[in-house]
Design a protein around this motif. Sequence first.
Motif, PDB file in Angstrom:
ATOM      1  N   LEU A 165      47.478 121.535  49.960  1.00 18.62           N
ATOM      2  CA  LEU A 165      47.583 121.441  48.396  1.00 18.62           C
ATOM      3  C   LEU A 165      47.473 120.108  48.025  1.00 18.62           C
ATOM      4  CD1 LEU A 165      50.099 124.336  47.691  1.00 18.62           C
ATOM      5  CD2 LEU A 165      47.799 124.455  47.171  1.00 18.62           C
ATOM      6  N   ARG A 166      48.242 119.072  48.615  1.00 12.81           N
ATOM      7  CA  ARG A 166      48.337 117.731  48.197  1.00 12.81           C
ATOM      8  C   ARG A 166      46.636 117.161  48.499  1.00 12.81           C
ATOM      9  NH1 ARG A 166      51.671 113.253  51.610  1.00 12.81           N
ATOM     10  NH2 ARG A 166      49.917 113.709  53.177  1.00 12.81           N
ATOM     11  N   ALA A 167      46.022 117.684  49.685  1.00 17.90           N
ATOM     12  CA  ALA A 167      44.692 117.163  49.842  1.00 17.90           C
ATOM     13  C   ALA A 167      43.721 117.852  48.627  1.00 17.90           C
ATOM     14  CB  ALA A 167      44.176 117.379  51.323  1.00 17.90           C
ATOM     15  N   VAL A 168      43.823 119.165  48.445  1.00 17.43           N
ATOM     16  CA  VAL A 168      43.209 119.657  47.553  1.00 17.43           C
ATOM     17  C   VAL A 168      43.007 119.192  46.214  1.00 17.43           C
ATOM     18  CG1 VAL A 168      42.914 121.887  46.331  1.00 17.43           C
ATOM     19  CG2 VAL A 168      43.005 122.059  48.734  1.00 17.43           C
ATOM     20  N   PHE A 169      44.228 118.953  45.742  1.00 18.99           N
ATOM     21  CA  PHE A 169      44.494 118.437  44.162  1.00 18.99           C
ATOM     22  C   PHE A 169      44.113 116.754  44.122  1.00 18.99           C
ATOM     23  CE2 PHE A 169      47.235 122.105  44.000  1.00 18.99           C
ATOM     24  CZ  PHE A 169      46.710 122.841  43.032  1.00 18.99           C
ATOM     25  N   ARG A 170      43.954 116.345  45.348  1.00 23.04           N
ATOM     26  CA  ARG A 170      43.547 115.106  45.218  1.00 23.04           C
ATOM     27  C   ARG A 170      41.904 114.938  45.106  1.00 23.04           C
ATOM     28  NH1 ARG A 170      47.164 111.581  49.758  1.00 23.04           N
ATOM     29  NH2 ARG A 170      48.842 111.418  48.738  1.00 23.04           N
ATOM     30  N   MET A 171      41.074 115.983  45.289  1.00 19.81           N
ATOM     31  CA  MET A 171      39.670 116.179  45.186  1.00 19.81           C
ATOM     32  C   MET A 171      39.319 115.956  43.743  1.00 19.81           C
ATOM     33  SD  MET A 171      38.906 119.576  47.923  1.00 19.81           S
ATOM     34  CE  MET A 171      39.226 119.377  49.615  1.00 19.81           C
ATOM     35  N   SER A 172      38.175 115.195  43.478  1.00 24.55           N
ATOM     36  CA  SER A 172      37.747 114.905  42.429  1.00 24.55           C
ATOM     37  C   SER A 172      37.062 116.049  41.694  1.00 24.55           C
ATOM     38  CB  SER A 172      36.932 113.745  42.366  1.00 24.55           C
ATOM     39  OG  SER A 172      35.794 114.026  43.395  1.00 24.55           O
ATOM     40  N   SER A 173      36.077 116.870  42.485  1.00 22.86           N
ATOM     41  CA  SER A 173      35.439 117.866  41.933  1.00 22.86           C
ATOM     42  C   SER A 173      36.195 119.180  41.818  1.00 22.86           C
ATOM     43  CB  SER A 173      34.349 118.042  42.955  1.00 22.86           C
ATOM     44  OG  SER A 173      33.532 119.354  42.622  1.00 22.86           O
ATOM     45  N   GLN A 174      36.293 119.975  40.807  1.00 22.05           N
ATOM     46  CA  GLN A 174      36.885 121.068  40.559  1.00 22.05           C
ATOM     47  C   GLN A 174      36.243 122.259  41.337  1.00 22.05           C
ATOM     48  OE1 GLN A 174      37.176 122.348  36.760  1.00 22.05           O
ATOM     49  NE2 GLN A 174      38.073 124.671  36.888  1.00 22.05           N
ATOM     50  N   ASN A 175      35.073 122.180  41.522  1.00 19.53           N
ATOM     51  CA  ASN A 175      34.198 123.014  42.611  1.00 19.53           C
ATOM     52  C   ASN A 175      34.758 123.043  44.131  1.00 19.53           C
ATOM     53  OD1 ASN A 175      32.367 125.070  42.993  1.00 19.53           O
ATOM     54  ND2 ASN A 175      31.099 123.595  44.266  1.00 19.53           N
TER      55      ASN A 175
ATOM     56  N   ARG B 243      37.710 121.869  44.778  1.00 13.26           N
ATOM     57  CA  ARG B 243      38.936 122.373  44.901  1.00 13.26           C
ATOM     58  C   ARG B 243      39.138 123.828  44.849  1.00 13.26           C
ATOM     59  NH1 ARG B 243      40.151 118.196  41.018  1.00 13.26           N
ATOM     60  NH2 ARG B 243      39.793 119.777  39.185  1.00 13.26           N
ATOM     61  N   HIS B 244      38.152 124.709  44.297  1.00 12.62           N
ATOM     62  CA  HIS B 244      38.047 125.971  44.153  1.00 12.62           C
ATOM     63  C   HIS B 244      37.627 126.452  45.424  1.00 12.62           C
ATOM     64  CE1 HIS B 244      36.180 129.955  43.194  1.00 12.62           C
ATOM     65  NE2 HIS B 244      37.214 130.052  42.436  1.00 12.62           N
ATOM     66  N   LYS B 245      36.504 125.909  46.359  1.00 13.55           N
ATOM     67  CA  LYS B 245      36.181 126.434  47.390  1.00 13.55           C
ATOM     68  C   LYS B 245      37.212 126.133  48.530  1.00 13.55           C
ATOM     69  CE  LYS B 245      32.279 125.647  50.477  1.00 13.55           C
ATOM     70  NZ  LYS B 245      30.954 124.803  50.758  1.00 13.55           N
ATOM     71  N   ALA B 246      37.896 125.112  48.764  1.00 12.68           N
ATOM     72  CA  ALA B 246      38.902 124.885  49.622  1.00 12.68           C
ATOM     73  C   ALA B 246      40.205 125.745  49.442  1.00 12.68           C
ATOM     74  CB  ALA B 246      39.508 123.341  49.364  1.00 12.68           C
ATOM     75  N   LEU B 247      40.558 126.095  48.162  1.00 15.22           N
ATOM     76  CA  LEU B 247      41.584 127.114  48.003  1.00 15.22           C
ATOM     77  C   LEU B 247      40.972 128.517  48.306  1.00 15.22           C
ATOM     78  CD1 LEU B 247      43.146 125.808  44.718  1.00 15.22           C
ATOM     79  CD2 LEU B 247      44.351 125.623  47.213  1.00 15.22           C
ATOM     80  N   ASN B 248      39.859 128.982  48.117  1.00 13.45           N
ATOM     81  CA  ASN B 248      39.348 130.125  48.391  1.00 13.45           C
ATOM     82  C   ASN B 248      39.363 130.444  49.878  1.00 13.45           C
ATOM     83  OD1 ASN B 248      37.910 132.724  47.493  1.00 13.45           O
ATOM     84  ND2 ASN B 248      36.246 131.810  48.646  1.00 13.45           N
TER      85      ASN B 248
END
Length: 314
Positions: A224-234, A236-241
């Motif tokens: 989650l720390r790595a995901v929320f450091r991503m600049s692109s919302q797309n 972040r969504h792909k990583a969480l999915n």
Amino acid sequence: MAALNHTDISHTVFYLLGIPGLEDQHVWISIPFFISYVIALLGNSLLVFIILTKRSLHEPMYLFLCMLAGADIVLSTTTVPQALAIFWFHAGEISLDLCITQVFFLSSTVVYESGILLVMAFDRYIAICYPLRYISILTHALIGKIGVAIFLRSYCTIFPVIFLLKRLTFCKSNILPNTVCKHIVLARVSCDDIRVNIWYGIFVLMSTMVIDVVLIFFSYVLILRAVFRMSSQNARHKALNTCGSHVCVIILFYAPGFFSVLTQRFGQHIAPHIHVLLASVYILAAPVLNPIIYGVKTKQIRDQVIHVFCTKHK
């Protein structure tokens, strides 16, 4: 079939009652058990077949999923046919050796499945935090070694249980109020001191599943720390999915199990049939729903399933 209570006799044959207090409802209870077992067997077998036969799915994530599906087949097959035999034919008689064998395979498979869920969390961590090095880190050789290590951990951890049970004298009763043989359920009908069995059971739980849960939680904190450091919302969504299916499976596996343990430890006033039903849900929930979750949420698997059935239809 009455229990014998002579203190100089150690029982070598036991009788599983099924779900105590609901014996007259066994036929109706058997319906969801049977349907669940068929779904678990077909769903997980299909997953294993698709992953092993499609080279495009020979990636770390899917190979770990294949191990999980194999464990689900063993877990459900170790328990459900025995329960159905009790429900349908009142065939609850089981020898001591067979009972201990069932304890061993049931317990070791649960520990093995917990280990697979841990390495799947590690897989997601590498995929999201080190995407460019994902294939180079998780090579097929390393995946094989991980699979062997998890297998050895589960079987070596549970192996002493065989001797802990074999040393006991079973002179209290030969009636087991359950659908399957379990370590403490069997130990409780012994007339010997079972404190070693209880403490070893706690040790196994703490050294395997509790540690696995802590490490999985820690992995997802880093993810989650790595995901929320991503600049692109797309992005972040792909990583969480990609983590969604795994999180669902984790909740399905651990939540009913810990709830069942809590009710056994602190729910002395809860009816025995509730304990047995909760334990059955714990054993059946993951094998039934895992292939459905991954089939619905993972596009690659969903596409392959559709391809298999469309090809057969043609």
